[in-house]
Write a protein that holds these residues in place. Structure first.
Motif, PDB file in Angstrom:
ATOM      1  N   SER A  57      -0.581  -6.929  24.082  1.00 32.27           N
ATOM      2  CA  SER A  57      -0.803  -7.805  22.931  1.00 32.27           C
ATOM      3  C   SER A  57      -0.770  -7.026  21.624  1.00 32.27           C
ATOM      4  CB  SER A  57      -2.149  -8.522  23.077  1.00 32.27           C
ATOM      5  OG  SER A  57      -2.428  -9.318  21.942  1.00 32.27           O
ATOM      6  N   CYS A  58      -1.421  -5.875  21.584  1.00 27.91           N
ATOM      7  CA  CYS A  58      -1.433  -5.062  20.366  1.00 27.91           C
ATOM      8  C   CYS A  58      -0.065  -4.438  20.102  1.00 27.91           C
ATOM      9  CB  CYS A  58      -2.502  -3.975  20.474  1.00 27.91           C
ATOM     10  SG  CYS A  58      -4.197  -4.609  20.374  1.00 27.91           S
ATOM     11  N   MET A  59       0.665  -4.094  21.147  1.00 22.26           N
ATOM     12  CA  MET A  59       2.018  -3.574  20.963  1.00 22.26           C
ATOM     13  C   MET A  59       2.903  -4.623  20.304  1.00 22.26           C
ATOM     14  SD  MET A  59       2.399  -0.392  21.909  1.00 22.26           S
ATOM     15  CE  MET A  59       4.189  -0.333  21.979  1.00 22.26           C
ATOM     16  N   ASN A  60       2.770  -5.866  20.721  1.00 19.91           N
ATOM     17  CA  ASN A  60       3.591  -6.934  20.154  1.00 19.91           C
ATOM     18  C   ASN A  60       3.199  -7.255  18.713  1.00 19.91           C
ATOM     19  OD1 ASN A  60       5.136  -7.262  22.488  1.00 19.91           O
ATOM     20  ND2 ASN A  60       3.707  -8.731  23.379  1.00 19.91           N
ATOM     21  N   LYS A  61       1.924  -7.058  18.385  1.00 16.06           N
ATOM     22  CA  LYS A  61       1.479  -7.300  17.017  1.00 16.06           C
ATOM     23  C   LYS A  61       1.938  -6.188  16.073  1.00 16.06           C
ATOM     24  CE  LYS A  61      -2.643  -9.901  18.381  1.00 16.06           C
ATOM     25  NZ  LYS A  61      -4.137  -9.891  18.478  1.00 16.06           N
ATOM     26  N   THR A  62       2.176  -5.007  16.609  1.00 17.88           N
ATOM     27  CA  THR A  62       2.694  -3.875  15.834  1.00 17.88           C
ATOM     28  C   THR A  62       4.009  -3.451  16.481  1.00 17.88           C
ATOM     29  OG1 THR A  62       1.316  -2.410  17.198  1.00 17.88           O
ATOM     30  CG2 THR A  62       0.439  -3.059  15.049  1.00 17.88           C
ATOM     31  N   ALA A  63       5.018  -4.325  16.341  1.00 16.06           N
ATOM     32  CA  ALA A  63       6.258  -4.188  17.107  1.00 16.06           C
ATOM     33  C   ALA A  63       6.974  -2.866  16.889  1.00 16.06           C
ATOM     34  CB  ALA A  63       7.193  -5.354  16.764  1.00 16.06           C
ATOM     35  N   CYS A  84       6.127   9.244   6.418  1.00  7.69           N
ATOM     36  CA  CYS A  84       6.800   9.026   5.138  1.00  7.69           C
ATOM     37  C   CYS A  84       6.118   7.881   4.393  1.00  7.69           C
ATOM     38  CB  CYS A  84       8.285   8.733   5.356  1.00  7.69           C
ATOM     39  SG  CYS A  84       8.643   7.089   6.016  1.00  7.69           S
ATOM     40  N   THR A  85       6.412   7.747   3.118  1.00  6.76           N
ATOM     41  CA  THR A  85       5.746   6.747   2.272  1.00  6.76           C
ATOM     42  C   THR A  85       5.924   5.337   2.807  1.00  6.76           C
ATOM     43  OG1 THR A  85       6.078   8.131   0.326  1.00  6.76           O
ATOM     44  CG2 THR A  85       5.588   5.810  -0.053  1.00  6.76           C
ATOM     45  N   ASP A  86       7.145   4.993   3.210  1.00  7.07           N
ATOM     46  CA  ASP A  86       7.400   3.643   3.717  1.00  7.07           C
ATOM     47  C   ASP A  86       6.634   3.366   5.001  1.00  7.07           C
ATOM     48  OD1 ASP A  86       9.092   2.989   1.634  1.00  7.07           O
ATOM     49  OD2 ASP A  86      10.871   3.740   2.664  1.00  7.07           O
ATOM     50  N   CYS A  87       6.555   4.359   5.872  1.00  3.03           N
ATOM     51  CA  CYS A  87       5.840   4.167   7.139  1.00  3.03           C
ATOM     52  C   CYS A  87       4.340   4.021   6.925  1.00  3.03           C
ATOM     53  CB  CYS A  87       6.137   5.322   8.096  1.00  3.03           C
ATOM     54  SG  CYS A  87       7.718   5.161   8.964  1.00  3.03           S
ATOM     55  N   LYS A  88       3.777   4.742   5.975  1.00  4.28           N
ATOM     56  CA  LYS A  88       2.350   4.605   5.683  1.00  4.28           C
ATOM     57  C   LYS A  88       2.023   3.185   5.238  1.00  4.28           C
ATOM     58  CE  LYS A  88       1.269   9.433   4.577  1.00  4.28           C
ATOM     59  NZ  LYS A  88       0.821  10.376   3.529  1.00  4.28           N
ATOM     60  N   VAL A  89       2.934   2.599   4.448  1.00  2.88           N
ATOM     61  CA  VAL A  89       2.755   1.201   4.040  1.00  2.88           C
ATOM     62  C   VAL A  89       2.826   0.292   5.261  1.00  2.88           C
ATOM     63  CG1 VAL A  89       3.747  -0.695   2.704  1.00  2.88           C
ATOM     64  CG2 VAL A  89       3.671   1.604   1.730  1.00  2.88           C
ATOM     65  N   LEU A  90       3.719   0.616   6.169  1.00  3.60           N
ATOM     66  CA  LEU A  90       3.879  -0.164   7.393  1.00  3.60           C
ATOM     67  C   LEU A  90       2.606  -0.145   8.228  1.00  3.60           C
ATOM     68  CD1 LEU A  90       6.029  -1.755   9.019  1.00  3.60           C
ATOM     69  CD2 LEU A  90       6.614   0.379  10.154  1.00  3.60           C
ATOM     70  N   TYR A  91       1.994   1.030   8.392  1.00  2.00           N
ATOM     71  CA  TYR A  91       0.739   1.141   9.144  1.00  2.00           C
ATOM     72  C   TYR A  91      -0.380   0.335   8.475  1.00  2.00           C
ATOM     73  CZ  TYR A  91       3.139   5.203  11.173  1.00  2.00           C
ATOM     74  OH  TYR A  91       4.041   6.023  11.785  1.00  2.00           O
ATOM     75  N   THR A  92      -0.439   0.426   7.143  1.00  4.16           N
ATOM     76  CA  THR A  92      -1.485  -0.286   6.409  1.00  4.16           C
ATOM     77  C   THR A  92      -1.332  -1.790   6.565  1.00  4.16           C
ATOM     78  OG1 THR A  92      -1.656   1.502   4.776  1.00  4.16           O
ATOM     79  CG2 THR A  92      -2.525  -0.654   4.141  1.00  4.16           C
ATOM     80  N   ASP A  93      -0.109  -2.295   6.409  1.00  8.04           N
ATOM     81  CA  ASP A  93       0.133  -3.733   6.534  1.00  8.04           C
ATOM     82  C   ASP A  93      -0.200  -4.232   7.939  1.00  8.04           C
ATOM     83  OD1 ASP A  93       0.981  -3.753   3.929  1.00  8.04           O
ATOM     84  OD2 ASP A  93       3.128  -3.780   4.399  1.00  8.04           O
ATOM     85  N   ALA A  94       0.004  -3.385   8.941  1.00 13.97           N
ATOM     86  CA  ALA A  94      -0.285  -3.773  10.328  1.00 13.97           C
ATOM     87  C   ALA A  94      -1.740  -3.529  10.716  1.00 13.97           C
ATOM     88  CB  ALA A  94       0.637  -3.018  11.281  1.00 13.97           C
ATOM     89  N   GLY A  95      -2.515  -2.913   9.817  1.00 17.37           N
ATOM     90  CA  GLY A  95      -3.921  -2.650  10.095  1.00 17.37           C
ATOM     91  C   GLY A  95      -4.162  -1.539  11.092  1.00 17.37           C
ATOM     92  N   VAL A  96      -3.225  -0.589  11.181  1.00 15.92           N
ATOM     93  CA  VAL A  96      -3.374   0.517  12.143  1.00 15.92           C
ATOM     94  C   VAL A  96      -3.258   1.877  11.465  1.00 15.92           C
ATOM     95  CG1 VAL A  96      -2.624  -0.807  14.152  1.00 15.92           C
ATOM     96  CG2 VAL A  96      -0.911   0.343  12.734  1.00 15.92           C
ATOM     97  N   SER A  97      -3.714   1.993  10.235  1.00 12.10           N
ATOM     98  CA  SER A  97      -3.658   3.279   9.525  1.00 12.10           C
ATOM     99  C   SER A  97      -4.438   4.357  10.262  1.00 12.10           C
ATOM    100  CB  SER A  97      -4.203   3.114   8.101  1.00 12.10           C
ATOM    101  OG  SER A  97      -3.397   2.237   7.348  1.00 12.10           O
ATOM    102  N   PHE A  98      -5.425   3.949  11.055  1.00 12.47           N
ATOM    103  CA  PHE A  98      -6.244   4.919  11.793  1.00 12.47           C
ATOM    104  C   PHE A  98      -5.426   5.721  12.803  1.00 12.47           C
ATOM    105  CE2 PHE A  98      -6.593   0.735  13.825  1.00 12.47           C
ATOM    106  CZ  PHE A  98      -6.158   1.012  15.104  1.00 12.47           C
ATOM    107  N   LEU A  99      -4.236   5.236  13.159  1.00 11.06           N
ATOM    108  CA  LEU A  99      -3.404   5.977  14.106  1.00 11.06           C
ATOM    109  C   LEU A  99      -2.957   7.324  13.550  1.00 11.06           C
ATOM    110  CD1 LEU A  99      -1.105   3.186  15.612  1.00 11.06           C
ATOM    111  CD2 LEU A  99      -3.110   4.260  16.650  1.00 11.06           C
ATOM    112  N   LEU A 100      -2.960   7.452  12.220  1.00 11.02           N
ATOM    113  CA  LEU A 100      -2.566   8.709  11.597  1.00 11.02           C
ATOM    114  C   LEU A 100      -3.720   9.703  11.525  1.00 11.02           C
ATOM    115  CD1 LEU A 100      -0.386   7.358   8.638  1.00 11.02           C
ATOM    116  CD2 LEU A 100       0.367   8.160  10.889  1.00 11.02           C
TER     117      LEU A 100
END
Length: 409
Positions: A181-187, A294-310
């Motif tokens: 379920s979480c994989m599909n939410k953060t495709a 990279c800058t674009d990917c950091k935005v991607l993590y933030t929008d998906a609510g998974v910034s903690f993965l970094l």
């Protein structure tokens, strides 16, 4: 929470001494690791939304049907002693709820000045003692199937291995898991899964001949954000991959060794490697270091609510290591004030203290010697052996009492 149910046969089950000692040591180390990272004396509320801490839910104060709530380790001891508690293991970015509006008239004994609601907390059915997609308690008295519970690092729910939609790999304790379920939410994580997840990825193209092979590339919203391009037409959704005998190694090296100026995720998408988009995904040790920053990917993590993965310190393993270090430091420094046994001893007089310590040391030494004989001979310890040991202990205790043995201060 990681636990394996045991099958019980018709014959009486027996275990070796090594099994008993190893299991006892493992449970003790796990408890020390989980609890050592949290304060058992002070409510964590003043610290705000704690990065990670041991949490509990009180079925007595907030039963199913009411508002979910979580309490810190100290409040579980001081405010909810004797209550029916659910152990939640650890949760990230949580603030202690004890004594707020969810508890009615009850007030926190450790910190009274609390807001009515902690709006930043996230809750799940775990706070009512339910887990997995089957929405069942753990342990489940109606479930006789031997299985282990594994926590998703994104939603932090716990799942039975048989309900993950995949084969659970060996040495799962050394890895992290993200549920389907979480994989599909953060495709976009499926692209990483194709390159670095456990088990090894599979290739859509055969990668054996010299001719070009066409591979489908997903045209999703995350790809548009990364590439900063307009939506592609169906004709553009094809990528040519030159298949050679060394192409597998080439694509893997490009994915893991991309330059700082490029986007690692974009390169992974363009590599042609794919994976079936179903089932939970298991990740190897240090996999987070391979995520693109990279800058674009950091935005991607933030929008998906998974910034903690970094954040490598977000992992449960990092938290447990911190707990172990804290416990070792306290033991080395003689921090006995938090030890329940020492607290009880401090309330006794000198004679009573010496008697208890002497008895404890005697029993510890004798039990160790007694069990070592079984270990040396490779024998199992039976209930009769244990009864015989404690009968001997009682006999020695009576002899000491009859001789009037005592210890002066």
């Amino acid at each position: 929470m990681f636990g394996m149910a045991a099958n019980v046969g018709e014959e009486e089950a027996t275990v070796s001494l090594v099994d008993v000692l190893e299991e006892d040591e493992e449970l003790e180390n796990e408890a020390s690791a989980v609890l050592g990272g949290s304060d058992s004396e002070k409510c964590s509320y003043p610290e705000g939304y704690v990065k990670r801490q041991a949490l509990y839910a009180c079925n007595t104060c907030t039963p199913k049907g009411g508002e979910p709530a979580g309490i810190c380790l100290a409040c579980s001891y001081k405010c909810h002693e004797g209550h029916d508690l659910f152990e939640l293991y650890t949760k990230r970015n949580f603030r202690c709820d004890c004594g707020n509006d969810k508890f009615g008239e009850m007030e926190c004994k450790l910190y009274a000045d609390k807001e009515k609601v902690n709006s930043g907390n996230k809750y799940s059915h775990n706070f009512f003692g339910l887990y997995c997609t089957c929405d069942r308690p753990y342990p489940d008295p109606e479930d006789e199937a031997p299985d282990e519970m594994i926590q998703c690092i994104v939603c932090e729910d716990w799942f039975h291995g048989r309900h993950l939609g995949c084969v659970v790999p060996d040495c799962v304790e050394l890895q992290e898991m993200i549920c389907e379920s979480c994989m599909n939410k953060t495709a976009f994580l499926w692209n990483y899964a194709a390159h670095i997840a456990v088990p090894p990825m599979t290739k859509v193209s055969p990668c054996k001949g010299e001719e070009d092979v066409k591979v489908e590339v997903e045209n999703d919203e995350e790809e548009k954000k990364i590439n900063n391009e307009k939506p592609k037409s169906s004709a553009d959704e094809k990528v040519q991959v030159n298949g050679t005998s060394a192409c597998k190694r080439k694509h893997q090296e490009e994915a893991e060794g991309s330059s700082e100026e490029g986007c690692r995720l974009r390169e992974m998408k363009a590599s042609g490697w794919s994976r079936t988009l179903q089932g939970a995904v298991f990740w190897p040790s240090a996999w987070r270091t391979k995520l693109c920053t990279c800058t674009d990917c950091k935005v991607l993590y933030t929008d998906a609510g998974v910034s903690f993965l970094l954040d490598e310190m977000d992992t449960v393993l990092a938290y447990e290591n911190k707990g172990k270090s804290t416990m070792q430091a306290e033991q080395a420094g003689g921090a006995e004030g938090r030890d329940p046994l020492m607290s009880a001893l401090n309330n006794l007089n000198r004679v009573q203290q010496l008697e208890i310590i002497h008895g404890y040391n005697d029993m510890k030494t004798e039990l160790k010697d007694f069990l070592q004989r079984f270990a040396a001979e490779g024998k199992v310890v039976t209930p009769e052996d244990i009864r015989h040991f404690f009968e001997q202990q009682q006999s020695r205790k009576r002899r000491r009492a009859n001789t009037g043995q005592y210890y002066c201060s």
